[in-house]
Design a protein around this motif. Structure first.
Motif, PDB file in Angstrom:
ATOM      1  N   MET A  66       0.836  -1.183   0.000  1.00 16.88           N
ATOM      2  CA  MET A  66       0.000   0.000   0.000  1.00 16.88           C
ATOM      3  C   MET A  66       0.882   1.247   0.000  1.00 16.88           C
ATOM      4  N   SER A  67       0.274   2.357  -0.332  1.00 13.67           N
ATOM      5  CA  SER A  67       1.021   3.598  -0.464  1.00 13.67           C
ATOM      6  C   SER A  67       1.147   4.370   0.846  1.00 13.67           C
ATOM      7  N   SER A  68       0.567   3.880   1.905  1.00 11.08           N
ATOM      8  CA  SER A  68       0.570   4.608   3.167  1.00 11.08           C
ATOM      9  C   SER A  68       1.940   4.565   3.835  1.00 11.08           C
ATOM     10  N   SER A  69       2.491   5.729   4.138  1.00  8.21           N
ATOM     11  CA  SER A  69       3.710   5.775   4.933  1.00  8.21           C
ATOM     12  C   SER A  69       3.314   5.729   6.405  1.00  8.21           C
ATOM     13  N   TYR A  70       4.258   5.397   7.254  1.00  6.44           N
ATOM     14  CA  TYR A  70       3.973   5.344   8.679  1.00  6.44           C
ATOM     15  C   TYR A  70       3.602   6.725   9.218  1.00  6.44           C
ATOM     16  N   VAL A  71       4.259   7.762   8.717  1.00  6.47           N
ATOM     17  CA  VAL A  71       3.965   9.127   9.171  1.00  6.47           C
ATOM     18  C   VAL A  71       2.545   9.517   8.791  1.00  6.47           C
ATOM     19  N   ARG A  72       2.161   9.208   7.559  1.00 10.77           N
ATOM     20  CA  ARG A  72       0.796   9.520   7.110  1.00 10.77           C
ATOM     21  C   ARG A  72      -0.213   8.692   7.895  1.00 10.77           C
ATOM     22  N   LEU A  73       0.090   7.435   8.117  1.00 14.18           N
ATOM     23  CA  LEU A  73      -0.773   6.552   8.895  1.00 14.18           C
ATOM     24  C   LEU A  73      -0.963   7.108  10.305  1.00 14.18           C
ATOM     25  N   PHE A  74       0.140   7.510  10.938  1.00 17.81           N
ATOM     26  CA  PHE A  74       0.067   8.092  12.277  1.00 17.81           C
ATOM     27  C   PHE A  74      -0.744   9.382  12.236  1.00 17.81           C
ATOM     28  N   GLY A  75      -0.451  10.237  11.278  1.00 17.41           N
ATOM     29  CA  GLY A  75      -1.125  11.529  11.201  1.00 17.41           C
ATOM     30  C   GLY A  75      -2.622  11.402  11.014  1.00 17.41           C
ATOM     31  N   TYR A  76      -3.044  10.554  10.102  1.00 21.82           N
ATOM     32  CA  TYR A  76      -4.481  10.379   9.872  1.00 21.82           C
ATOM     33  C   TYR A  76      -5.175   9.829  11.115  1.00 21.82           C
ATOM     34  N   ASN A  77      -4.600   8.779  11.710  1.00 19.63           N
ATOM     35  CA  ASN A  77      -5.233   8.187  12.890  1.00 19.63           C
ATOM     36  C   ASN A  77      -5.233   9.145  14.074  1.00 19.63           C
ATOM     37  N   PHE A  78      -4.156   9.895  14.243  1.00 18.76           N
ATOM     38  CA  PHE A  78      -4.089  10.871  15.327  1.00 18.76           C
ATOM     39  C   PHE A  78      -5.152  11.949  15.116  1.00 18.76           C
ATOM     40  N   PHE A  79      -5.270  12.452  13.887  1.00 19.32           N
ATOM     41  CA  PHE A  79      -6.259  13.477  13.563  1.00 19.32           C
ATOM     42  C   PHE A  79      -7.676  12.956  13.789  1.00 19.32           C
ATOM     43  N   ILE A  80      -7.952  11.771  13.280  1.00 22.33           N
ATOM     44  CA  ILE A  80      -9.285  11.185  13.426  1.00 22.33           C
ATOM     45  C   ILE A  80      -9.634  10.999  14.892  1.00 22.33           C
ATOM     46  N   SER A  81      -8.712  10.485  15.666  1.00 22.36           N
ATOM     47  CA  SER A  81      -8.951  10.256  17.082  1.00 22.36           C
ATOM     48  C   SER A  81      -9.117  11.564  17.846  1.00 22.36           C
ATOM     49  N   THR A  82      -8.420  12.594  17.422  1.00 18.21           N
ATOM     50  CA  THR A  82      -8.505  13.884  18.109  1.00 18.21           C
ATOM     51  C   THR A  82      -9.823  14.596  17.843  1.00 18.21           C
ATOM     52  N   PHE A  83     -10.322  14.500  16.622  1.00 16.65           N
ATOM     53  CA  PHE A  83     -11.452  15.339  16.234  1.00 16.65           C
ATOM     54  C   PHE A  83     -12.752  14.592  15.991  1.00 16.65           C
ATOM     55  N   THR A  84     -12.868  13.352  16.392  1.00 17.27           N
ATOM     56  CA  THR A  84     -14.145  12.653  16.303  1.00 17.27           C
ATOM     57  C   THR A  84     -14.632  12.359  17.704  1.00 17.27           C
ATOM     58  N   PHE A  85     -15.861  12.700  17.950  1.00 15.57           N
ATOM     59  CA  PHE A  85     -16.484  12.474  19.243  1.00 15.57           C
ATOM     60  C   PHE A  85     -17.680  11.570  19.041  1.00 15.57           C
ATOM     61  N   GLY A  86     -17.869  10.622  19.949  1.00 14.63           N
ATOM     62  CA  GLY A  86     -19.053   9.787  19.877  1.00 14.63           C
ATOM     63  C   GLY A  86     -18.774   8.311  19.682  1.00 14.63           C
ATOM     64  N   GLY A  87     -17.539   7.912  19.655  1.00 10.21           N
ATOM     65  CA  GLY A  87     -17.246   6.495  19.577  1.00 10.21           C
ATOM     66  C   GLY A  87     -16.869   6.014  18.192  1.00 10.21           C
ATOM     67  N   GLY A  88     -16.771   4.705  18.089  1.00 15.04           N
ATOM     68  CA  GLY A  88     -16.241   4.078  16.892  1.00 15.04           C
ATOM     69  C   GLY A  88     -17.028   4.301  15.632  1.00 15.04           C
ATOM     70  N   TYR A  89     -18.348   4.382  15.743  1.00 11.88           N
ATOM     71  CA  TYR A  89     -19.154   4.528  14.542  1.00 11.88           C
ATOM     72  C   TYR A  89     -18.922   5.876  13.872  1.00 11.88           C
ATOM     73  N   VAL A  90     -18.545   6.858  14.653  1.00 10.01           N
ATOM     74  CA  VAL A  90     -18.286   8.182  14.088  1.00 10.01           C
ATOM     75  C   VAL A  90     -16.953   8.192  13.341  1.00 10.01           C
ATOM     76  N   THR A  91     -16.042   7.315  13.717  1.00  9.35           N
ATOM     77  CA  THR A  91     -14.742   7.291  13.040  1.00  9.35           C
ATOM     78  C   THR A  91     -14.813   6.664  11.651  1.00  9.35           C
ATOM     79  N   ILE A  92     -15.825   5.853  11.406  1.00 12.81           N
ATOM     80  CA  ILE A  92     -15.903   5.150  10.122  1.00 12.81           C
ATOM     81  C   ILE A  92     -15.986   6.120   8.940  1.00 12.81           C
ATOM     82  N   PRO A  93     -16.865   7.143   8.970  1.00  6.52           N
ATOM     83  CA  PRO A  93     -16.862   8.090   7.844  1.00  6.52           C
ATOM     84  C   PRO A  93     -15.524   8.826   7.691  1.00  6.52           C
ATOM     85  N   MET A  94     -14.865   9.111   8.811  1.00  6.62           N
ATOM     86  CA  MET A  94     -13.556   9.763   8.736  1.00  6.62           C
ATOM     87  C   MET A  94     -12.521   8.814   8.134  1.00  6.62           C
TER      88      MET A  94
END
Length: 180
Positions: free
Chosen positions: A1-29
């Motif tokens: 896959m084309s995902s670098s570790y930095v991009r992987l970390f950044g996306y997951n960190f961003f998603i976890s920081t700015f999604t509220f409401g649990g796992g189902y809210v993270t799916i669209p992100m």
């Protein structure tokens, strides 16, 4: 896959920081960042979400780990897991230091109530997406199974674990009969 570790970390960190409401809210992100960038297909993401939901622990963290593993293997799973738990750890640590100030603050209470409404709308949108994914299977049993699961839990207080086990057994038996 084309995902670098930095991009992987950044996306997951961003998603976890700015999604509220649990796992189902993270799916669209997750869809926005991982499906739209070609790391996963939408079907793969929904499959991973199903596994994350049926695994012990927080759905959002489980999903992040599964997406990380799919994108970059076991190291990707580790990077994604750390990125998913770090924002919550930091935010909760800071809030615990000033708990009494947050507890009685009417502005904080108002913000949290507004977030509840937004989370409800996002979950409804996700349920609609999942329904259409089931509909593409063209299997009547798969389409009515969520309805029975809802009724069993909402009106008969059947524990979600039992619903999950019975649904899994039902689908396996149904697939065997269909393939026989």
């Amino acid at each position: 896959m084309s995902s670098s570790y930095v991009r992987l970390f950044g996306y997951n960190f961003f998603i976890s920081t700015f999604t509220f409401g649990g796992g189902y809210v993270t799916i669209p992100m997750m869809e926005k960042y991982f499906v739209n960038h070609g790391d996963l297909s939408k079907e793969e993401l929904l499959d991973l979400a199903t596994i994350a939901q049926s695994s012990p622990g927080a759905i959002a963290v489980n999903l992040s780990v599964l997406v990380g593993k799919k994108a970059r293997g076991y190291k990707g799973a580790f990077v994604s897991g750390v990125a998913a738990i770090m924002p919550s750890f930091v935010i909760l640590s800071l809030i615990s230091l000033a708990y009494s100030a947050f507890q009685n603050n009417p502005m904080v209470r108002a913000v949290l109530q507004g977030m509840e409404a937004a989370v409800a709308a996002i979950i409804v949108d996700l349920v609609i997406d999942m329904y259409f994914a089931l509909r593409r299977e063209k299997n009547l049993w798969l389409m009515i199974l969520p309805f029975f699961a809802f009724v069993a839990n909402a009106f008969f207080n059947v524990h979600p674990l039992w619903i999950l086990i019975l649904a899994a057994v039902f689908v396996v038996l149904q697939r065997r009969v269909a393939n026989a």
